[in-house]
Enzyme design. Structure first.
Site, PDB file in Angstrom:
ATOM      1  N   HIS A  56       0.825  -1.221   0.000  1.00  0.00           N
ATOM      2  CA  HIS A  56       0.000   0.000   0.000  1.00  0.00           C
ATOM      3  C   HIS A  56       0.855   1.265   0.000  1.00  0.00           C
ATOM      4  O   HIS A  56       0.502   2.285   0.605  1.00  0.00           O
ATOM      5  CB  HIS A  56      -0.953   0.014   1.200  1.00  0.00           C
ATOM      6  CG  HIS A  56      -1.915  -1.128   1.221  1.00  0.00           C
ATOM      7  ND1 HIS A  56      -3.079  -1.134   0.473  1.00  0.00           N
ATOM      8  CD2 HIS A  56      -1.872  -2.323   1.871  1.00  0.00           C
ATOM      9  CE1 HIS A  56      -3.722  -2.277   0.682  1.00  0.00           C
ATOM     10  NE2 HIS A  56      -3.003  -3.012   1.512  1.00  0.00           N
ATOM     11  N   ASN A 129     -10.079  -3.523   2.023  1.00  0.00           N
ATOM     12  CA  ASN A 129      -9.788  -3.374   0.596  1.00  0.00           C
ATOM     13  C   ASN A 129     -11.073  -3.064  -0.164  1.00  0.00           C
ATOM     14  O   ASN A 129     -12.147  -2.994   0.422  1.00  0.00           O
ATOM     15  CB  ASN A 129      -9.154  -4.652   0.034  1.00  0.00           C
ATOM     16  CG  ASN A 129      -7.714  -4.843   0.474  1.00  0.00           C
ATOM     17  OD1 ASN A 129      -6.955  -3.887   0.582  1.00  0.00           O
ATOM     18  ND2 ASN A 129      -7.337  -6.076   0.734  1.00  0.00           N
TER      19      ASN A 129
END
EC number: 1.11.1.6
Length: 486
Positions: A56, A129
């Site tokens: 990320h 997510n």
């Protein structure tokens, strides 16, 4: 007295006399080490980049609020969910997963969807997510999985052999692989995708009664995805496309919003449901556990400084508030440690004291010292517990709700080994056009794989999910079609 509001100073507050020329011995130098302003500038510049996130790394963020639209206090005592109309400030960070800090926004990749609620009982982080499931279901496999998504240690290139070798040897990944390779694998923008807590969590009400819960953020902008060719074009021409879109939308007053819904499962159903409800590679059928509206999330303010707010923002699925607790989900259990530990390494032991992470609620801890301790460090107050000097004490009413555990301590897998039903159901839900694009994307991604053994092993998984699914991928790769008898 002269006006000092616009006067350049050093970090220790001394006025800077010359910021254009370093101090030298004569006009040609050499440069003098006594030029402490020069030394500070260079030393700070060398340290301006904290280590990027292992996963990320590339992301964008925004401030906003969450407003409760439905009273669910019968399920949870969480104060920020306690009454209709209540608003809680929050910060959201969207991200790609596998790429580095400078990678393109429009690659095929899951998107991180992390929300920090600044509640009156402390910060609550929901770190999920844009997909309801994940590739693996046990945290012990996470480092290996992420290694396959990163670069080859010799060539420093992305390695499709590693990607598909791991997936083909980890059939639990099939559901997520199918989502990733579908149209939803490349969202049009961060605004046009759903978000999920992904894991199962536990809600506890004021009476101590508990339920299992899953979170769904439904985009009010509608789902939109990018065509493969357009995504590739944007990756070259505007690799920050999603970051730019989010910033500009908010700057122009087009505030993105999501409706938050939950699925609620009674505790006892976990023992009888046809899939293990703690397996993050599986979903709960919405026919069995319908979506219940909770509230609405709106993003209405851009960060003032990307590094201070987006890059230094730290999220952990272990940041709970009373009324919200962990479940036995094995991936979640590993993340409870790993995320906070990553922040302690990347940003520092005092990362929660930074403005973007600092709770709105008062904090009282016995934690002291550590790098970059920039508050009063507890002053001269008592620094241990228990103590006889009136220091903060535990609150028994906020103990985690008990739940029974049993069994033998051992390294074991989930009991349920059906990795194919839900992936097959998803394939059959797609239209013919969506199936064709899914197969095309998979074939394109698998063609560089050097070993037919890996391709055939993965094709067998597609075939077990749905015979047509496996046949079309096999034909696209020019490989034998699996036999229907397995």
């Amino acid at each position: 007295m002269s006006d000092t509001t616009n006067r350049l100073t050093t970090s220790w507050g001394a006025p800077v006399g010359d910021n254009q020329n370093s101090m030298t011995a004569g006009s040609r130098g050499p440069t003098l080490i006594q030029d402490v302003h020069l030394l500070e500038k260079l030393a700070h510049f060398n340290r301006e980049r904290v280590p990027e996130r292992v996963v990320h790394a590339k992301g964008a963020g925004a401030h906003g609020y969450f407003e409760v639209t439905n009273d669910l206090s019968k399920y949870t005592k969480a104060a920020f969910l306690s009454e209709v109309g209540k608003r809680t400030p929050l910060f959201v960070r969207f991200s790609t997963v596998a790429g580095e800090l400078g990678s393109a926004d429009t690659v095929r990749d899951p998107r991180g969807f992390a929300v920090k609620f600044y509640t009156e009982e402390g910060n609550y982080d929901l770190v999920g997510n844009n997909t309801p499931v994940f590739f693996i279901r046990d945290a012990i496999k996470f480092p290996d999985f992420i290694h396959t998504q990163k670069r080859h240690p010799q060539t420093h290139l992305k390695n499709p052999n590693a990607v598909w070798d791991f997936w083909s040897l980890s059939p639990e990944s099939l559901h997520q692989v199918t989502i990733l390779m579908s149209d939803r694998g490349i969202p049009a923008t961060y605004r046009h995708m759903h978000g999920f807590g992904s894991h199962t969590f536990k809600w506890v009400n004021a009476a101590g009664e508990a339920v299992w819960v899953k979170y769904h953020f439904k985009t009010e902008q509608g789902i939109r995805n990018l065509d493969v060719e357009l995504a590739a074009k944007l990756a070259g021409e505007n690799p920050d496309y999603h970051t730019e879109d989010l910033f500009n939308a908010i700057a122009q007053g087009d505030f993105p919003a999501w409706k938050l819904c939950v699925q609620i499962m009674p505790l006892e159903d976990a023992d009888t449901y046809r899939f293990d409800p703690f397996d993050v590679t599986k979903v709960w059928s919405q026919k069995d556990y319908p979506l219940i509206e909770v509230g609405r999330m709106v993003l209405d303010r851009n960060p003032d400084n990307y590094f201070a707010e987006v890059e230094q923002a730290t999220f952990s699925p272990g940041s709970f508030v009373p009324g919200i607790e962990a479940s036995p989900d094995k991936m979640l259990q590993g993340r409870l440690f790993a995320y906070s530990d990553a922040h302690r390494y990347r940003v520092g032991a005092n990362h929660n004291a930074l403005p973007i992470n600092r709770p709105k609620a008062e904090t009282n801890t016995y934690q002291r010292d550590g790098q970059m301790r920039f508050d009063g460090n507890g002053g001269g107050s008592v620094y241990y517990e228990p103590n006889s000097f009136g220091g903060p004490k535990q609150s028994a009413e906020h103990k985690t709700a008990p739940f029974p555990v049993s069994g033998t301590a051992a390294s074991v897998a989930y009991d349920h080994a059906d990795h194919y039903t839900q992936a097959g159901d998803l394939y059959r839900l797609l239209s013919e056009e969506e199936r064709a694009r899914l197969v095309r994307n998979i074939v394109s991604a698998m063609k560089p794989v050097e070993k037919d053994e890996i391709k055939l092993r993965q094709i067998a998984h597609f075939h077990k999910a749905d015979p047509e699914y496996g046949r079309r991928v096999a034909e696209g790769l020019g490989l034998p079609v699996p036999r229907d008898d397995g």
